[in-house]
Design an enzyme around this catalytic site. Structure first.
Site, mmCIF file in Angstrom:
data_model
loop_
_atom_site.group_PDB
_atom_site.id
_atom_site.type_symbol
_atom_site.label_atom_id
_atom_site.label_comp_id
_atom_site.label_asym_id
_atom_site.label_seq_id
_atom_site.Cartn_x
_atom_site.Cartn_y
_atom_site.Cartn_z
ATOM 1 N N GLY D 146 28.945 65.112 95.544
ATOM 2 C CA GLY D 146 27.728 64.725 94.841
ATOM 3 C C GLY D 146 27.258 63.384 95.377
ATOM 4 O O GLY D 146 28.035 62.621 95.957
ATOM 5 N N CYS D 147 25.980 63.079 95.155
ATOM 6 C CA CYS D 147 25.433 61.826 95.685
ATOM 7 C C CYS D 147 26.068 60.608 95.025
ATOM 8 O O CYS D 147 26.610 59.725 95.703
ATOM 9 C CB CYS D 147 23.917 61.793 95.524
ATOM 10 S SG CYS D 147 23.313 62.301 93.881
ATOM 11 N N TYR D 148 26.044 60.569 93.711
ATOM 12 C CA TYR D 148 26.647 59.435 93.009
ATOM 13 C C TYR D 148 28.131 59.282 93.360
ATOM 14 O O TYR D 148 28.593 58.166 93.612
ATOM 15 C CB TYR D 148 26.516 59.610 91.497
ATOM 16 C CG TYR D 148 25.148 59.339 90.899
ATOM 17 C CD1 TYR D 148 24.496 60.307 90.132
ATOM 18 C CD2 TYR D 148 24.518 58.111 91.058
ATOM 19 C CE1 TYR D 148 23.255 60.061 89.545
ATOM 20 C CE2 TYR D 148 23.275 57.849 90.470
ATOM 21 C CZ TYR D 148 22.654 58.829 89.708
ATOM 22 O OH TYR D 148 21.437 58.589 89.124
ATOM 23 N N THR D 150 29.672 60.064 96.124
ATOM 24 C CA THR D 150 29.800 59.526 97.481
ATOM 25 C C THR D 150 29.694 58.003 97.448
ATOM 26 O O THR D 150 30.557 57.283 97.946
ATOM 27 C CB THR D 150 28.727 60.102 98.413
ATOM 28 O OG1 THR D 150 28.950 61.504 98.583
ATOM 29 C CG2 THR D 150 28.754 59.416 99.773
ATOM 30 N N ALA D 151 28.610 57.497 96.871
ATOM 31 C CA ALA D 151 28.391 56.049 96.844
ATOM 32 C C ALA D 151 29.476 55.334 96.043
ATOM 33 O O ALA D 151 29.928 54.252 96.415
ATOM 34 C CB ALA D 151 27.018 55.744 96.248
#
Lengths: 336, 336, 336, 336
Positions: D146-148, D150-151
């Site tokens: 997921g994007c969140y 990853t960061a």
């Protein structure tokens, strides 16, 4: 690979030039500079860390001539002339992004300042490829067009023969803030611009005479141009509305445009209204046209930093160096 | 205090009406409604918590007539007509924010749908106070103008006698997204709009005929209007550029405008270009004009939700009720 | 009506003060000034044309004292002290929007500069009405809190007794650009801010010590505060996230907040997440809370220019003058 | 060149996949699809006109298997599983951008829905290259993070051994609207988002368990994660603030991060605060760290559509196919 230099790497158009040249397989970046030097490019532009590592020089034409065959100047008007003059004398080809070589002498001196390089001015070629391709291929000095003139001329030149010299041609232009440059001013303060729109220099902006002159030179017609720019609350992108009165209501404006630009790599004639996100990040100019009786409306979209400056400059350099027009030029938009 | 009702409190113009009426010392809010009811206004609009507490009804003209003397309709076109017809029959004064009573019958039916209340249509007054003040004072039914027509007509009506009927009048309009309403669509998705601008329905938008008709009715001139709206990446605000060709180049356009509007409470003629932040939150229309030979450029700024709808509606109600035009009308902009 | 003066009318908080005072029935604006004078307020702020017409003076405490009983100072820190000192000596009540009188001497001198008015510093009252109402009513000098501290303290003070002194309290704050003021800098250039977000001065921002000190003074607890502000691509508004570790997982955080603020006119405890549009234009602070075991998350929203500065200043002036807290204070949000 | 397919080309991540694959010299696009087909890609995405011309199919795994070796799935969760299962059975390698194969069975079923492909779930590799490079090289099924997550994971994993299991780890995340997808909702309406910020699903968002699970699997620690996302008024970009309490105040957090990622092509440790424009358009993750006693603050920036989805997916495909990690991956930011 041809060796290239970029002067003026601190500003937005300078950065955009680097972004293109870094990955251009026909050009090798041998010299980059601003007015101070003494910094690396990845310090100046942190987004370039792990992309390129190179020192920024304090711009010096003699040093440029030692290591480069072609030089891009991303400098303010007047400053450019001094550099261009010396570089040409040293045998370096020049693509100048300023206004210094774009106009005829009298127009330039009326709207800018006294010209300091009249000899080269007379040889410079206006860098609008759709109209000056052969001349660009054969010149050592290209004057890159202004952003507003690029979007306006691409829209309007196909129709000039259908406009009366007595009628008015209106250009309502809208640009993102990057067009104003990095310089700090109240006008570019976020709080002034955000959620806002307003015109600036209506009918007095210097791009008006540039548009008018090129129409005269290319189509031998003296039109009354009213050029009215606006500042948009966006970073990049430019949309120009052209309003004119046709002297022949029977023309099929869209068909005419499609025919006119059928060989053009970087002009797309759209069936639906154009928008600025679809050209952002690319060298494309998207054009849409609608007519109603004698009233003609043309909507033209470009990325002001790219087709309006840096990518068009590299296209010109491609032509000057015998490369394909679109060699190394980005066509993938910054969308969504 | 006069008792007032608002129908259509879910949408943006409905909310703006409430924001004005809550603090209006001449009006008492006695009835608020949408299509469903069954909710409190502070649940529907959380920013109104601790400001007002009131139940939202499922709109019913008979109930409205029991408790209100004047009713604002913030409904889609066609839906409004049904309510207005019944309310007028029940003796309630109506200010309608839709297009249903704005136009002459044939224009309405050409661009909208079959009219269902021709009797009241013939009595309705177009709610542009600068031009219809006396009629508004004496009517029971005001048709509030469209947002684009308000900004365009205020700019252009003072100059109609100086335009040729044969020349084209171009209107390049730019509006914030709230003008499209709450309805979900790809066009109003944040990702579509942000950092973007594009025209929609160029030369076909229904506000074109509205502008054209009012010019005909007020100035008895049949002008060729090309109306081209654009969507701006802002929430509220509207800037309209009008481009026309004067038949008399000697007029002093700014002096003419200042004289024309010298008694107008809500029109400000500016010496510098207008912007939309300076009118946001208010009922003001700011106008700037520039001329160049026969070319005339007028820049007109309003808040599309307020002067373009809700505050103009309350100004009209003020006049209908014998109040001062600016009673309870906000003049303090949402700036910075 | 009490006669009031405003010094610093060029900036955003100065303009916001005028916007409130113009329509405040308890205050009469008798003197407005900036550092230069020699201009009218409607020239300085064109949106005020037809709203108020008044000359802007070059600020002079003696002149202020002749015509005003209470003076608002919207000046940079250090500059304020000089004015306040003289005004107080001349018998004028002062509401200072700078940091000059907010902190204890050592804190001030550690983070700002040497204090030049220690005598008045010792008498100044911190202008957070929910916690210092009685003191504000009885003082002649109010130090208006910083914007970030206002939003943070309102969120966190009700929970201090439930935090361990050994655990860390984290404050992730996000503010609109108007908080940075009108001063030109690369940080506030539209191109830097638009579509962007970044922290600045993380853990070093001067509002950190202000928050820490007030917690100590009000709750006698020495908490480790990590304050991390971010710049948002919006004009106005502030959202603060507070993250803490509870020493008692059984508390009902929402019930506690509702109880704590049940008498507070300007604090709204929300059941759904708060947003900055719903408080924009008002003096409200909206708070939402969520807990998960010992983890506590509080989301607090204010308008940084209003509750974070100017409207809170007028609330303080209301209290100093014996008016109702909310006299003349706007409660209608700039929404949509 | 390996033949690749993309399913889900209507959405933002689907478009971003095409934008990368079009110019990727190691991959040949042989099949593109959405749920309906019957359109060309340049009609679906007008910015791709003159860039690529290809028909969009109605997605069919058997057809995909005939012409492609590897398939990217940019589909909603649950829908993906059906396709992936069949494709794997047909011998096609899969990179899935949904959540369907990211989590352990119980976590997935707790937060999403019943799993329909448990067999492949047990073989899937979590596509975070900095931590699973060898496994990615050897798998036929990659579950793109997921994007969140990853960061957040890139920021926090280097420090896990320094966090107590008893203390809370707070993640205050902020994302551009493209992360919400194309689906129309009030939350993504321009008027809701513009000039606004608010949290959604605080402490309940499904990316919380994903982050927690990966920390457990990689570092064998069960941390209390409080994950709080916010919607930002920007199109693309994600900034994540991580707040934790160190069990060892003597560590040099920045040195630790630099050492940890010294071999990582796509992680840049910055000395100044990171921002989202500098990673927009690229696969980079920029990280900044600041500490104060035991308090640790990490700021992590990625492009949510690229490093948070599509470019990371192509990096994974590069590894699966034996290419260099950064083959064909854009490193030039969309800046200014």
């Amino acid at each position: 690979m041809k060796k290239v230099a970029v002067v003026g790497v601190s500003g937005y158009t300078g950065l955009e030039l680097l972004k293109i040249l870094i990955n251009h397989s026909g050009f090798e970046l041998t010299y980059i500079a601003n007015s101070e030097g003494n910094i690396s490019i990845e310090e100046l532009h942190p987004s370039l860390e792990k992309v390129i590592s190179m020192d920024v020089q304090k711009a010096d034409p003699k040093e440029i001539a030692k290591v480069s065959e072609i030089c891009f100047l991303a400098l303010p008007h007047k400053t450019s002339m001094a550099f261009a003059k010396e570089l040409i004398a040293l045998g370096v080809k020049v693509v100048d992004l300023s206004a210094d070589y774009r106009l005829e002498l009298n127009t330039y001196e009326e709207f800018y300042c006294p010209h300091e390089d009249k000899e080269n001015l007379s040889k410079a070629v206006y860098g609008l490829p759709e109209f000056y391709k052969e001349q660009i291929k054969n010149t050592d000095l290209v004057a890159n067009p202004g952003c507003y003139p690029t979007a306006s001329l691409l829209a309007v030149l196909p129709f000039i023969k259908y406009f009366d010299e007595r009628s008015n041609l209106f250009i309502d232009a809208k640009s993102g803030v990057s067009g104003a440059g990095k310089k700090l001013s109240e006008t570019t303060h976020f709080v002034t611009v955000n959620d806002n729109i307003f015109t600036y220099n209506p009918m007095k902006h210097r791009h008006g005479p540039e548009i008018k002159e090129k129409i005269k030179l290319l189509e031998n017609k003296e039109l009354n141009i009213s050029f009215v720019p606006h500042l948009l609350p966006v970073t990049r992108g430019m949309l120009v509305s052209v309003y004119g009165t046709l002297n022949d209501e029977t023309i099929d404006a869209k068909a005419l445009l499609k025919e006119f630009y059928k060989e053009s790599t970087f002009v797309r004639i759209k069936d639906k209204p154009v928008d600025i996100k679809s050209t952002a990040g690319t060298n494309f100019c998207d054009i849409f046209v609608e007519q109603n009786g004698s009233a003609l409306f043309i909507s033209s979209s470009i990325d002001n930093l790219l087709r309006g400056a840096s990518s068009q400059a590299v296209v010109n350099a491609n032509l000057m160096c015998g490369y394909e027009e679109d060699h190394g030029i980005n066509k993938i938009a910054y969308i969504p």
